[in-house]
Design a protein around this motif. Structure first.
Motif, PDB file in Angstrom:
ATOM      1  N   LYS A 114       4.538  -7.441  -5.885  1.00 57.08           N
ATOM      2  CA  LYS A 114       4.160  -6.315  -5.015  1.00 57.08           C
ATOM      3  C   LYS A 114       5.097  -6.160  -3.821  1.00 57.08           C
ATOM      4  O   LYS A 114       5.418  -5.034  -3.410  1.00 57.08           O
ATOM      5  CB  LYS A 114       2.722  -6.500  -4.536  1.00 57.08           C
ATOM      6  N   LYS A 115       5.547  -7.273  -3.245  1.00 56.12           N
ATOM      7  CA  LYS A 115       6.385  -7.183  -2.044  1.00 56.12           C
ATOM      8  C   LYS A 115       7.684  -6.430  -2.310  1.00 56.12           C
ATOM      9  O   LYS A 115       8.266  -5.844  -1.393  1.00 56.12           O
ATOM     10  CB  LYS A 115       6.668  -8.573  -1.471  1.00 56.12           C
ATOM     11  N   TYR A 116       8.131  -6.443  -3.567  1.00 52.93           N
ATOM     12  CA  TYR A 116       9.326  -5.681  -3.932  1.00 52.93           C
ATOM     13  C   TYR A 116       8.958  -4.265  -4.382  1.00 52.93           C
ATOM     14  O   TYR A 116       9.631  -3.301  -4.002  1.00 52.93           O
ATOM     15  CB  TYR A 116      10.103  -6.388  -5.046  1.00 52.93           C
ATOM     16  N   ARG A 117       7.913  -4.123  -5.179  1.00 55.97           N
ATOM     17  CA  ARG A 117       7.508  -2.783  -5.638  1.00 55.97           C
ATOM     18  C   ARG A 117       7.225  -1.860  -4.465  1.00 55.97           C
ATOM     19  O   ARG A 117       7.538  -0.670  -4.509  1.00 55.97           O
ATOM     20  CB  ARG A 117       6.259  -2.862  -6.530  1.00 55.97           C
ATOM     21  N   ASP A 118       6.620  -2.405  -3.415  1.00 54.64           N
ATOM     22  CA  ASP A 118       6.290  -1.585  -2.247  1.00 54.64           C
ATOM     23  C   ASP A 118       7.521  -1.139  -1.481  1.00 54.64           C
ATOM     24  O   ASP A 118       7.431  -0.253  -0.618  1.00 54.64           O
ATOM     25  CB  ASP A 118       5.357  -2.361  -1.309  1.00 54.64           C
ATOM     26  N   ARG A 119       8.666  -1.742  -1.779  1.00 52.75           N
ATOM     27  CA  ARG A 119       9.919  -1.366  -1.090  1.00 52.75           C
ATOM     28  C   ARG A 119      10.970  -0.852  -2.079  1.00 52.75           C
ATOM     29  O   ARG A 119      12.157  -0.955  -1.841  1.00 52.75           O
ATOM     30  CB  ARG A 119      10.477  -2.574  -0.339  1.00 52.75           C
ATOM     31  N   ALA A 120      10.497  -0.246  -3.169  1.00 54.06           N
ATOM     32  CA  ALA A 120      11.411   0.208  -4.224  1.00 54.06           C
ATOM     33  C   ALA A 120      11.795   1.676  -4.029  1.00 54.06           C
ATOM     34  O   ALA A 120      11.593   2.525  -4.908  1.00 54.06           O
ATOM     35  CB  ALA A 120      10.775  -0.006  -5.586  1.00 54.06           C
ATOM     36  N   GLU A 121      12.342   1.993  -2.852  1.00 53.05           N
ATOM     37  CA  GLU A 121      12.640   3.390  -2.523  1.00 53.05           C
ATOM     38  C   GLU A 121      13.718   3.998  -3.419  1.00 53.05           C
ATOM     39  O   GLU A 121      13.674   5.179  -3.741  1.00 53.05           O
ATOM     40  CB  GLU A 121      13.062   3.499  -1.046  1.00 53.05           C
ATOM     41  N   ILE A 122      14.700   3.201  -3.811  1.00 51.69           N
ATOM     42  CA  ILE A 122      15.770   3.715  -4.677  1.00 51.69           C
ATOM     43  C   ILE A 122      15.187   4.155  -6.016  1.00 51.69           C
ATOM     44  O   ILE A 122      15.519   5.234  -6.534  1.00 51.69           O
ATOM     45  CB  ILE A 122      16.857   2.646  -4.910  1.00 51.69           C
ATOM     46  N   ILE A 123      14.320   3.343  -6.588  1.00 48.72           N
ATOM     47  CA  ILE A 123      13.723   3.667  -7.883  1.00 48.72           C
ATOM     48  C   ILE A 123      12.840   4.901  -7.761  1.00 48.72           C
ATOM     49  O   ILE A 123      12.828   5.764  -8.657  1.00 48.72           O
ATOM     50  CB  ILE A 123      12.904   2.461  -8.415  1.00 48.72           C
TER      51      ILE A 123
END
Length: 312
Positions: A114-123
């Motif tokens: 989750k800590k990465y998914r929540d910061r996946a602005e490029i995707i």
């Protein structure tokens, strides 16, 4: 007896086709230190998880990346053997595959958390497909899966390899695969935003170095441009077009590319595994730093120094 003779003849024929004598010529005539350092770098990549994984829980938590790990080791080795044998196009194709395995293994590991998914602005910005007049991205897909069963979020944190089950329908449908699964460039950009290339990205633009540089160069072999097929290389080198011979310039160039891929790979895996570091793995890194430095894995050695300093 007849079957044994056929077997021996077949084995002998295949042994000839392996071009093992070319491996001896390559090792004898090449810039040997380049080949040695590239080869030994593959093994350094493989050793690191052994020192960081201390329990089954650790393994499961990083299993999406580790799922690709042995494949990376095998592909890199096969790539090197093809190059030493004189099959440069095959070597580069396998090397690009090795680089993709590193990038995608890291990407899917991050997507499980989750800590990465929540910061996946490029995707969110650079991938997605219109479904019922609204855009659906990979993040939307995973979030929808979690909404249907909220326990999945905890399971992915605990056993990251489960991400592959959740996204498998995307690969089975060509429209969804092309629309929702991000291509390599956005993956590199997203990994950079997540700092998975740190400290490489403090020194050089990772998109420029990894995607526009290394990945695109290796892609020429995948797309079989005229100069990159083996006969094209023999023609440019002034060699017999139909005899598999060692081309030293190609071999030395290949060794540099393999070395770069493994340097990137070690940086990526250290960033993926860094939160598992304890006193034991820190001590091992301190002891291993000399080997990494001698192999001229400059980005990897810089990362190790920073990891060691952060634990003091």
């Amino acid at each position: 007896m007849h079957e044994r003779r056929i077997f021996r003849e077949a084995f002998s024929h295949l042994l000839d086709e392996l071009n093992i004598p070319n491996i001896a010529i390559s090792l004898h005539e090449c810039e040997f230190e380049k080949i040695r350092k590239a080869h030994d770098s593959i093994h350094e990549f493989t050793l690191i998880p052994v020192q960081f994984i201390n329990s089954n829980e650790d393994f499961q938590a990083k299993s999406a990346f580790l799922y690709y790990h042995w494949e990376i080791f095998d592909q890199a080795h096969r790539s090197l053997l093809e190059a030493l044998s004189g099959y440069y196009n095959a070597a580069y194709v396998l090397l690009r595959n090795t680089l993709e395995l590193i990038l995608k293994g890291a990407f899917w590991e991050c997507m499980a958390h989750k800590k990465y998914r929540d910061r996946a602005e490029i995707i969110k910005k650079k991938s997605g497909i219109k479904i019922e007049n609204s855009k659906k991205t990979l993040i939307d897909w995973i979030n929808d899966v979690i909404k249907q069963d909220p326990s999945i979020e905890h399971e992915l944190e605990r056993i990251s390899v489960g991400i592959y089950d959740k996204i498998s329908p995307l690969f089975e449908d060509e429209t969804l695969r092309k629309g929702i699964i991000p291509k390599v460039k956005p993956i590199v950009e997203q990994l950079a935003e997540w700092k998975i290339f740190d400290p490489l990205q403090r020194i050089i633009d990772p998109v420029e170095y990894i995607y526009n540089g290394l990945y695109k160069e290796l892609s020429a072999d995948v797309h079989v441009t005229p100069d990159t097929v083996t006969i094209g290389r023999r023609l440019l080198a002034g060699e017999d077009l139909f005899e598999t011979k060692v081309i030293l310039d190609e071999l030395n160039k290949y060794a540099e590319a393999l070395h770069k891929v493994m340097d990137i790979g070690i940086v990526v895996e250290l960033n993926i595994l860094e939160d598992l570091m304890n006193d034991k793995s820190k001590k091992w890194l301190e002891e291993r730093l000399g080997v990494i430095t001698e192999l001229e894995l400059n980005y990897a050695s810089t990362k190790i120094v920073k990891m060691i300093e952060s634990k003091r």
